[in-house]
Design an enzyme around this catalytic site. Structure first.
Site, PDB file in Angstrom:
ATOM      1  N   GLU A  76      -3.403  -6.718  15.963  1.00  0.00           N
ATOM      2  CA  GLU A  76      -2.977  -5.403  15.502  1.00  0.00           C
ATOM      3  C   GLU A  76      -4.118  -4.395  15.690  1.00  0.00           C
ATOM      4  OE1 GLU A  76       0.404  -4.442  12.297  1.00  0.00           O
ATOM      5  OE2 GLU A  76      -1.454  -5.126  11.399  1.00  0.00           O
TER       6      GLU A  76
ATOM      7  N   LYS B  91      10.464  -0.934  13.831  1.00  0.00           N
ATOM      8  CA  LYS B  91      10.813  -0.637  12.432  1.00  0.00           C
ATOM      9  C   LYS B  91      11.897   0.429  12.376  1.00  0.00           C
ATOM     10  CE  LYS B  91       6.803  -1.130   9.394  1.00  0.00           C
ATOM     11  NZ  LYS B  91       5.812  -0.371   8.618  1.00  0.00           N
TER      12      LYS B  91
ATOM     13  N   LYS C 282       0.839  -1.198   0.000  1.00  0.00           N
ATOM     14  CA  LYS C 282       0.000   0.000   0.000  1.00  0.00           C
ATOM     15  C   LYS C 282       0.878   1.253   0.000  1.00  0.00           C
ATOM     16  CE  LYS C 282      -3.069   1.995   3.440  1.00  0.00           C
ATOM     17  NZ  LYS C 282      -3.915   1.610   4.576  1.00  0.00           N
TER      18      LYS C 282
ATOM     19  N   HIS D  80      -3.108 -33.396  19.148  1.00  0.00           N
ATOM     20  CA  HIS D  80      -1.943 -34.217  19.468  1.00  0.00           C
ATOM     21  C   HIS D  80      -0.764 -33.341  19.861  1.00  0.00           C
ATOM     22  CE1 HIS D  80      -3.951 -37.797  17.798  1.00  0.00           C
ATOM     23  NE2 HIS D  80      -4.591 -36.861  17.103  1.00  0.00           N
TER      24      HIS D  80
ATOM     25  N   GLY E  38      -4.298  -2.403   5.986  1.00  0.00           N
ATOM     26  CA  GLY E  38      -3.618  -3.579   5.440  1.00  0.00           C
ATOM     27  C   GLY E  38      -4.285  -4.879   5.846  1.00  0.00           C
ATOM     28  N   ARG E  39      -4.559  -5.037   7.137  1.00  0.00           N
ATOM     29  CA  ARG E  39      -5.107  -6.323   7.629  1.00  0.00           C
ATOM     30  C   ARG E  39      -6.555  -6.536   7.216  1.00  0.00           C
ATOM     31  NH1 ARG E  39      -3.763  -2.686  11.291  1.00  0.00           N
ATOM     32  NH2 ARG E  39      -5.237  -1.866  12.818  1.00  0.00           N
TER      33      ARG E  39
ATOM     34  N   GLU F 275      10.886  -4.962   3.502  1.00  0.00           N
ATOM     35  CA  GLU F 275      10.911  -6.382   3.131  1.00  0.00           C
ATOM     36  C   GLU F 275      10.443  -6.566   1.693  1.00  0.00           C
ATOM     37  OE1 GLU F 275       9.610  -5.104   5.863  1.00  0.00           O
ATOM     38  OE2 GLU F 275       9.827  -6.445   7.593  1.00  0.00           O
TER      39      GLU F 275
END
Ligand code: G6Q
Length: 534
Positions: A353, A499, A209, A384, A266-267, A215
């Site tokens: 977030e 960051k 965005k 398990h 974003g999320r 990254e």
């Protein structure tokens, strides 16, 4: 001062005191006869494709009534209306903040309901344009028949939702289509994927965005250089999804560009172009539209004032009961569906977030608990593994199970009298009952205390429509909880500090390599020295 919807402090709401009292003696599900078939029948809400079974939560009619009143007192549905019509709800009053609308619901609203605000209508129109562009673009790609594979490069919201949905829809993929994701700046992430693909037959969608995420930009360059080495021109393979006028909005570098806007967090972006490109490539445009239709149906339900119909609201209030009144710290989301392998990871971001906040919308520190820790893995695998702690550990972990009547591939076999799907669902129901009822035993090691709250969200089959609705169920549930706590669920300042420090350490690496002096940063230098002496 009178409490209003805008200024309310959760702890001072009238109904909070009623609920506090009720929480001193919650129903005991371990008492013989309490967890009856009538209770399971009674505590069930159904709408859209889903049933929410919550007889295994520690609630009674009184608790439900009070939760309903709390939702009313905190004006949760009104706040949802304000969000969906495009009011500026992403803000902290009196302080600099993002100050944005929150309009992910408009990304799946091509139906333009008459009571919607102009902002929502404008946003839906803009998205419709992007969808039309995408439809034409994908039609050309299909006609060419050149591309069989797509890699999405992005991180956080530009990765988790699209990845979770893409994994969930594997059974619905067009024949021969592969989708991969690269997110981590760990170079092994890109290398691992690049080994599996043929660049000549691969599209790469770079999603950011902001167009500035370290990254993503690093991985883009790494993948571009490998494509060049393989004799491919990146501008014939790379697509961007970004904000208009971001540094990545550059037609000379991309085969096509699609847009998203600042009002899409974003999320919450998977139903925007952030998820659209990969999902349309994998499933086809019509199936992507089915995801949007499912999400839209749940968005509309989230506006219903009746808590028995408005499933996200009911889910949110049950969560508030467990968090603020029974004081549980975490929530495990356990889908009994292999397709939802990455879904909890997506919800982890969406939830933590959004609601991992310690100040209210006026900037005051809160004096109550906000978002819980979210975690989980699909069942039966988790059984398990970590279920031991959920059954007998010292922490009580409320559980949200998700299950489907039918499998996706519908390729099943009757082995020793039952199908695998029946075995899967039997396990789900067994866990739910065991957690609630517990077990008495003379041997303390075999005692299960019970009263471990849980609920089951059930649907017929995980298809694109149901997946869209399921995702929207959680998005809206998270928003309702944020509204109830009167926190801002739509910013993420908490990720900034790390960051900024990471960029300083990156500068250290660079200065050292160039033999230059850099700003003093003794803690990081000490850590780097440890690295060098390995
Ligand atoms: C999500 C967050 C965050 C964001 C990533 C990627 O709500 O804002 O996870 O999605 O940091 O950001 P870009 O899309 O700008 O690269």
């Amino acid at each position: 001062m009178p409490q209003t919807a805008a200024t309310h402090t959760f702890r001072h709401l009238k109904t909070v005191h009623i609920l506090k009292n009720l929480a001193t003696k919650p129903v005991d599900l371990t008492v013989e006869g309490v967890l009856s078939s009538e209770r399971i029948e009674r505590y069930c809400a159904q709408s859209s494709e889903f049933k929410l079974l919550y007889g295994t939560e520690r609630v009674t009619d009184d608790v439900l009534q009070a939760l309903k009143e709390l939702a009313h007192e905190a004006r949760l549905v009104e706040k949802m209306e304000a969000m969906q019509r495009g009011d500026v709800v992403n803000k902290i009053e009196g302080y600099p903040s993002e100050s944005r609308m929150v309009l992910h619901t408009a990304m799946r609203d091509f139906f333009m309901h008459p009571n919607e605000g102009d902002n929502a209508k404008k946003a839906a129109k803009a998205e419709k344009k992007e969808c039309d562009k995408l439809k034409d673009f994908m039609a050309k790609i299909d006609a060419q028949g050149k591309f069989t594979t797509l890699i999405q490069i992005g991180i956080g919201g530009s990765d988790l939702g699209p990845r979770a949905l893409s994994v969930a829809m594997h059974a619905f993929r067009k024949p021969g289509r592969q989708v991969h994701f690269i997110s981590n700046v760990d170079p092994d992430d890109a290398s691992g994927i690049l080994q599996q693909i043929d660049p000549k037959r691969t599209l790469v969608v770079v999603v950011s965005k902001s167009g500035t995420t370290l990254e993503t930009l690093t991985n883009e360059e790494l993948v571009r250089s490998r494509f060049k080495q393989a004799g491919c021109k990146p501008e014939e393979h790379f697509i961007s999804v970004t904000g208009e006028k971001s540094p990545m909005d550059n037609p000379s570098r991309y085969l096509a560009s699609f847009y998203m806007w600042d009002y899409i967090g974003g999320r919450y972006s998977v139903t925007s172009m952030v998820g659209a490109v990969a999902l349309t490539f994998a499933l086809g445009y019509d199936q992507f539209m089915n995801i949007l239709k499912g999400a839209h149906e749940m968005d509309r339900l989230a506006l219903n004032p009746d808590i028995h119909v408005n499933l996200p609201l009911l889910g949110a209030m049950l969560g508030i009961w467990n968090r603020n009144f029974l004081h549980y710290q975490t929530v495990a989301i356990l889908p009994y569906s292999q397709a939802l392998l990455r879904f909890t990871a997506h919800l982890q971001q969406c939830n933590m977030e959004s609601n991992g906040k310690r100040i209210d919308k006026k900037g005051n520190p809160v004096d109550f608990d906000t978002g819980p820790v979210i975690w989980g893995e699909p069942g039966t695998n988790g059984q398990h593994s970590f279920y031991q702690l959920i059954h007998q550990g010292t922490n009580v972990v409320p559980v949200e199970f998700i299950g489907f009547r039918e499998s996706q591939y519908q390729e099943d076999l009757n082995i020793q009298g039952t199908t695998s799907q029946e075995k899967l669902l039997s396990n789900l129901f067994a866990q739910s009952i065991a957690l609630a009822k517990g077990q008495k035993n003379d041997n303390p090691n075999k005692v299960f205390p019970g009263n471990r709250p849980n609920q089951i969200l059930l649907a017929k089959r995980l298809d694109p429509f149901t997946l869209g609705a399921l995702m929207s169920y959680y998005e809206n549930k998270i928003a309702f909880q944020g509204f109830c706590w009167n926190i801002n669920s739509f910013d993420q300042e908490g990720v900034q500090l790390g960051k900024v420090l990471a960029n300083k350490i990156i500068d250290h690496f660079k200065s050292k390599r160039q033999g230059k002096k850099s700003e003093k940063f003794p803690e990081a230098e000490a850590m780097l020295r440890h690295l060098e002496t390995l």
